[in-house]
Design a protein around this motif. Structure first.
Motif, PDB file in Angstrom:
ATOM      1  N   UNK A   1       0.849  -1.193   0.000  1.00  0.00           N
ATOM      2  CA  UNK A   1       0.000   0.000   0.000  1.00  0.00           C
ATOM      3  C   UNK A   1       0.890   1.250   0.000  1.00  0.00           C
ATOM      4  N   UNK A   2       0.353   2.354  -0.480  1.00  0.00           N
ATOM      5  CA  UNK A   2       1.119   3.596  -0.543  1.00  0.00           C
ATOM      6  C   UNK A   2       0.501   4.604   0.421  1.00  0.00           C
ATOM      7  N   UNK A   3       1.314   5.076   1.310  1.00  0.00           N
ATOM      8  CA  UNK A   3       0.875   6.097   2.274  1.00  0.00           C
ATOM      9  C   UNK A   3       1.402   7.449   1.807  1.00  0.00           C
ATOM     10  N   UNK A   4       0.555   8.462   1.851  1.00  0.00           N
ATOM     11  CA  UNK A   4       0.936   9.812   1.466  1.00  0.00           C
ATOM     12  C   UNK A   4       0.857  10.706   2.703  1.00  0.00           C
ATOM     13  N   UNK A   5       2.011  11.120   3.181  1.00  0.00           N
ATOM     14  CA  UNK A   5       2.053  12.057   4.301  1.00  0.00           C
ATOM     15  C   UNK A   5       2.274  13.445   3.707  1.00  0.00           C
ATOM     16  N   UNK A   6       1.241  14.256   3.745  1.00  0.00           N
ATOM     17  CA  UNK A   6       1.251  15.544   3.049  1.00  0.00           C
ATOM     18  C   UNK A   6       1.787  16.656   3.936  1.00  0.00           C
ATOM     19  N   UNK A   7       2.789  17.343   3.422  1.00  0.00           N
ATOM     20  CA  UNK A   7       3.410  18.472   4.116  1.00  0.00           C
ATOM     21  C   UNK A   7       3.048  19.770   3.400  1.00  0.00           C
ATOM     22  N   UNK A   8       3.425  20.873   3.991  1.00  0.00           N
ATOM     23  CA  UNK A   8       3.129  22.181   3.397  1.00  0.00           C
ATOM     24  C   UNK A   8       3.873  22.405   2.084  1.00  0.00           C
TER      25      UNK A   8
END
Length: 318
Positions: free
Chosen positions: A205-212
């Motif tokens: 699975x692909x996790x997307x940790x979104x930053x500024x």
């Protein structure tokens, strides 16, 4: 260089400013070569160049005339200040990175001024030659540093949550929008997380940790629900947005701080609560490592705490 020194004007004021201006120009050229040609942010830039800026004005000004230790230090500090303004004006660096490097720059400019003063005090005729030798040593050091492989470091941050493993796990895998940060460090342009999403379930699975500044793309490598989530970092955004009059895209914002892996580890405590640990493995191509590692670990801890506190709040609120 002896001829250059002999041609300097007799006026103390003019001689000082020519010594400072000459040093600034040489230091700026060395910096441009180191950053854009050699591609190295290291000891040559953060230690040797400030040292040169402290020593050179004292030698240029003080040879064949008296110079006090205070004058040597003042000229070195002024040279460093003008050089810094030049970095900002020509959009080579932003305010935050300069502030981070300032303790090193001031320290070694001061040490350089003491050495420059000592050289002039002894009155040796080889003083200009010593400066030239040191001048050539700066780019040579940058070339040598470039081939040194950085060490992989880890940062671990933990928090106790009043919730069971299953509840905490759900909030670890993905979490909703975080509140605006209150920490000063995140108001300076340092990137911080805003939410996390996952595409799929289990390994792969692909996790997307979104930053500024963009998204960390994190392929899951271990999915041991509800105790361990581990992932690689396939892509990462810039670590910060520089504070500047210009839109700066300095080379050190790309591939100089590299996050390699991360994990969340959940442990059931005897009281029924959950201990949540967040770990980041990273390396950076910036030296001296001991100095920049301190900055990196401080910022990573702050990022960890921002995420862990958000998970704790959501888990404890059900």
């Amino acid at each position: 260089m002896n001829r250059l020194i002999e041609k300097l004007p007799d006026s103390d004021k003019q001689r000082k400013w020519i010594a400072i201006a000459t040093t600034v120009i040489i230091s700026m050229l060395l910096t441009l070569v180191g950053i854009y040609l050699i591609g190295e942010y290291g000891i040559a830039l953060f230690v040797l160049t400030p040292f040169f800026m402290g020593a050179c004005p004292a030698v240029l000004y003080g040879l064949k005339r008296e110079v006090t230790k205070r004058e040597a230090w003042q000229m070195g500090l002024l040279t460093l200040f003008i050089f810094t303004i030049g970095l900002l004006f020509f959009a080579i660096e932003g305010l935050i990175c300069i502030a981070m490097a300032a303790p090193l720059g001031i320290l070694f400019a001061w040490l350089g001024s003491l050495i420059g003063f000592s050289i002039v005090k002894k009155g040796t005729k080889r003083s200009p030659l010593l400066v030239l030798i040191f001048l050539g040593f700066i780019p040579t050091t940058a070339f040598v540093e470039k081939d040194i492989k950085p060490a992989l470091n880890s940062v671990v941050t933990s928090i106790e949550i009043k919730a069971d493993l299953a509840t905490v796990w759900k909030n670890v895998v993905e979490f909703p929008q975080l509140e605006a940060p209150k920490e000063f460090i995140f108001k300076t342009g340092i990137a911080y997380p805003i939410n996390a999403k996952v595409d799929g379930v289990g390994v792969g699975a692909i996790r997307y940790c979104n930053f500024t500044t963009g998204s960390f793309v994190e392929p899951i490598t271990v999915w041991n629900e509800p105790t361990l989530l581990k992932f690689d970092v396939l892509e990462q955004p810039a670590p910060m947005k520089e504070i500047s009059f210009w839109d700066i895209d300095a080379p050190h914002l790309h591939d100089y701080f590299v996050s390699k892996n991360g994990q969340f580890k959940l442990t059931k405590l005897p009281n029924g609560n959950t201990l949540l640990e967040g770990t980041t493995w990273y390396y950076h191509n910036i030296k001296p490592a001991f100095y920049w590692q301190g900055w990196s670990e401080y910022i990573i801890h702050k990022i960890h705490l921002r995420v862990l506190k958000h998970i704790k709040k959501n888990a404890e609120n059900g």
